[in-house]
Scaffold this active site. Structure first.
Site, PDB file in Angstrom:
ATOM      1  N   GLY A 220       0.835  -1.199   0.000  1.00 59.32           N
ATOM      2  CA  GLY A 220       0.000   0.000   0.000  1.00 59.32           C
ATOM      3  C   GLY A 220       0.866   1.243   0.000  1.00 59.32           C
ATOM      4  N   GLY A 221       0.207   2.404   0.229  1.00 54.32           N
ATOM      5  CA  GLY A 221       0.945   3.657   0.233  1.00 54.32           C
ATOM      6  C   GLY A 221       1.922   3.768   1.381  1.00 54.32           C
ATOM      7  N   GLY A 223       3.763   1.186   2.514  1.00 57.05           N
ATOM      8  CA  GLY A 223       4.880   0.266   2.354  1.00 57.05           C
ATOM      9  C   GLY A 223       4.355  -1.123   2.008  1.00 57.05           C
ATOM     10  N   VAL A 225       3.635  -5.408   3.372  1.00 56.00           N
ATOM     11  CA  VAL A 225       3.370  -6.294   4.501  1.00 56.00           C
ATOM     12  C   VAL A 225       3.902  -7.684   4.150  1.00 56.00           C
ATOM     13  CG1 VAL A 225       1.612  -7.313   5.990  1.00 56.00           C
ATOM     14  CG2 VAL A 225       1.322  -4.981   5.140  1.00 56.00           C
ATOM     15  N   ASP A 335     -10.029   6.305   9.505  1.00 57.86           N
ATOM     16  CA  ASP A 335      -9.850   5.571   8.245  1.00 57.86           C
ATOM     17  C   ASP A 335     -10.541   4.205   8.308  1.00 57.86           C
ATOM     18  OD1 ASP A 335      -9.008   5.435   5.632  1.00 57.86           O
ATOM     19  OD2 ASP A 335      -7.005   4.661   6.104  1.00 57.86           O
TER      20      ASP A 335
END
Length: 524
Positions: A220-221, A223, A225, A335
């Site tokens: 994702g934005g 980094g 996983v 979020d």
């Protein structure tokens, strides 16, 4: 010059047998010499390794001979060296006295030359026949000025030619300093938190857990996983942060919020890594991934039952309620969306990703934000339009309402490819369908499941009211989700001008629960 006594004869051109040079009879009569037969030799500049095993050193004398660099020395050479003696050098004394400890040497003209420490030139001192009055070479002074002029010219040239690289180097330095200050800010935060449960791991331990970042779970934005395993055998999900904010705020937010809480519907932070710019967050592993993979139509994926979807929605509501009211401080997530709801092996939901979270005192009803935060489609309108109300925990309530609509209908809340313009904004279309008594189109749904879907939709519509004061609190959301659908009334149409009093729209038989929320709407 080394004199040696040996038990056995030594056959080497570098050893001179002294029997050819002295009277053996007189020598053997010396009382200091052993009566046993020994062989006498002399050599020049002998080393320890040059002394034979059968020999021992008797005497050494100094000589100015440069060393035994050639074989077959003679008695006359030995004699001349002994008669000549050895020389003493006065160069070091002059260096210390006149050169101030600087480097110097004597050349073939018997001249001592001193070198200045600053390296701009040299000054020459002359000593003749043992006298020491210094003679200064003025040509060297002129040479000094010549060198100085060249250095100045070289400096000016370098300044003009290397100006651009120097500016680049300065920018790189400032960039490095900025990230050093980032690391300092993160480290200062971690040092100030002494009651953390999460464990701090080194970067090498992170690499070992992930087997060199071999198994990637997602990206994702923030980094990437990776799947990992602790020494105990427990599986974990390791989030590597690479696009963090300038002050490391995303990392601090996650550690500060999730690091201090524990709830069955909030993902558990097991540990973290903060080694300079390398930062990682270690969570419990969720084998079933995120909720978005199950509520939206995807070919080849087994859909969850309506009952399981309902249980997940109730678990998410409990998790958000805990964040709002279950801690000493109030945690606003900002979020809430399907991607941030993780599912364990039993499909128990866990609220995750606290990178945008904010901590506030529970007594603060309105919070201050410098910029809107969240994901489009789930962000509360007050984050954009300040005139409809202040930002509070009701922003999370709105996000949960949009999530609940998607779970009940199994489609995204915004559909730009819809056949009719009224379906583009999904909440409006859902409101019209439910108000007219129409069922949301779903295949193979029982009557009991229809009730569950309608209940979820009505609760969702209460959550996404335009004015924050008209929305439910999360404890009321939980209360309505576990209640009967017959006790629920439709709220006002979202994003329209109709903002009638909440109590006027309630069923009298269930007014106690709803009016309680209405009376508290301005308090929370």
């Amino acid at each position: 010059m080394v004199f040696m006594s040996c038990e056995r004869p030594v056959n080497t051109p570098f050893y001179l047998d002294t029997s050819t040079c002295i009277d053996n009879g007189d020598y053997s009569s010396n009382s200091s010499i052993s009566h046993s037969k020994r062989y006498k030799y002399v050599t020049i500049d002998a080393r320890v390794m040059d002394v034979k095993d059968s020999c021992r050193l008797e005497q050494m004398v100094l000589t100015s001979r440069p060393g035994n660099d050639h074989p077959n020395i003679s008695c006359s050479e030995i004699h001349n060296d002994l008669v000549y003696g050895f020389e003493l050098s006065w160069i070091q004394v002059i260096c210390d006295s006149y050169c101030g400890g600087n480097s110097c040497y004597r050349n073939d003209l018997n001249r001592v030359q001193c070198y200045s420490k600053i390296g701009l030139g040299r000054r020459l001192l002359y000593f003749f026949e043992g006298r020491q009055p210094p003679y200064v070479d003025y040509l060297s002074i002129a040479y000094n000025w010549y060198l100085l002029l060249n250095i100045v010219l070289l400096y000016l040239t370098a300044k003009m030619v290397l100006g651009a690289p120097c500016v680049v180097a300065l920018l790189i330095y400032k960039w490095c300093r900025r990230h050093l200050s980032t690391n300092d800010a993160v480290e200062e935060f971690l040092q100030s938190q002494n009651n953390f449960m999460p464990i701090r791991y080194s970067y090498s331990e992170i690499r070992k857990m992930t087997k060199g970042f071999k198994d990637k779970l997602g990206e994702g934005g923030y980094g990437s996983v990776y799947k990992g395993k602790l020494q105990s055998g427990r599986l974990v999900a390791i989030k590597m942060l690479d696009n963090f904010k300038a002050n490391g705020q995303d990392f601090i937010n996650e550690v500060a919020t999730i690091g201090r809480i524990h709830h069955m519907n909030v993902v558990q932070l097991i540990g973290f890594c903060a080694k300079g710019p390398k930062r990682a967050l270690i969570y419990e592993f969720m084998p079933n991934g995120s909720l978005d993979k199950y509520i939206f139509s995807l070919e080849g994926r087994i859909p969850l039952s309506i009952e399981k979807i309902y249980e997940i929605s109730l678990g998410v509501a409990h998790g958000i309620e805990y964040l709002h009211r279950g801690c000493d401080i109030q945690i606003l997530h900002f979020d809430i969306k399907p991607h941030n709801i993780l599912l364990d092996e039993n499909f128990t939901p866990k609220v995750s990703d606290f990178g945008l979270a904010k901590l506030f005192l529970a007594a603060d009803s309105i919070v201050s934000l410098t910029a809107a935060r969240g994901t489009l489609g789930y962000m509360a309108p007050e984050l954009f339009y300040k005139n409809i109300g202040g930002v509070s925990y009701k922003a999370d309530v709105y996000s949960f309402g949009m999530l609940l609509l998607e779970m009940a209908s199994r489609r995204k809340n915004f559909n730009a490819l819809a056949d009719h313009s009224s379906q583009i904004y999904f909440p409006t279309w859902v409101y019209d369908q439910v108000s007219e008594g129409n069922d949301i189109i779903m295949e193979d749904v029982t009557e009991e499941e229809k009730k569950t879907i309608n209940k979820m939709i009505i609760v969702a519509l209460w959550c996404i009211q335009m004015k924050p004061s008209d929305r439910l609190s999360m404890n009321k959301v939980v209360e309505m989700l576990v209640g009967e659908v017959e006790c629920l009334q439709m709220p006002s149409k979202p994003f329209l001008s109709s903002l009638a009093d909440v109590g006027d729209n309630l069923n009298p038989t269930c007014s106690t629960m709803q009016s309680g929320e209405s009376s508290q709407s301005t308090q929370f």
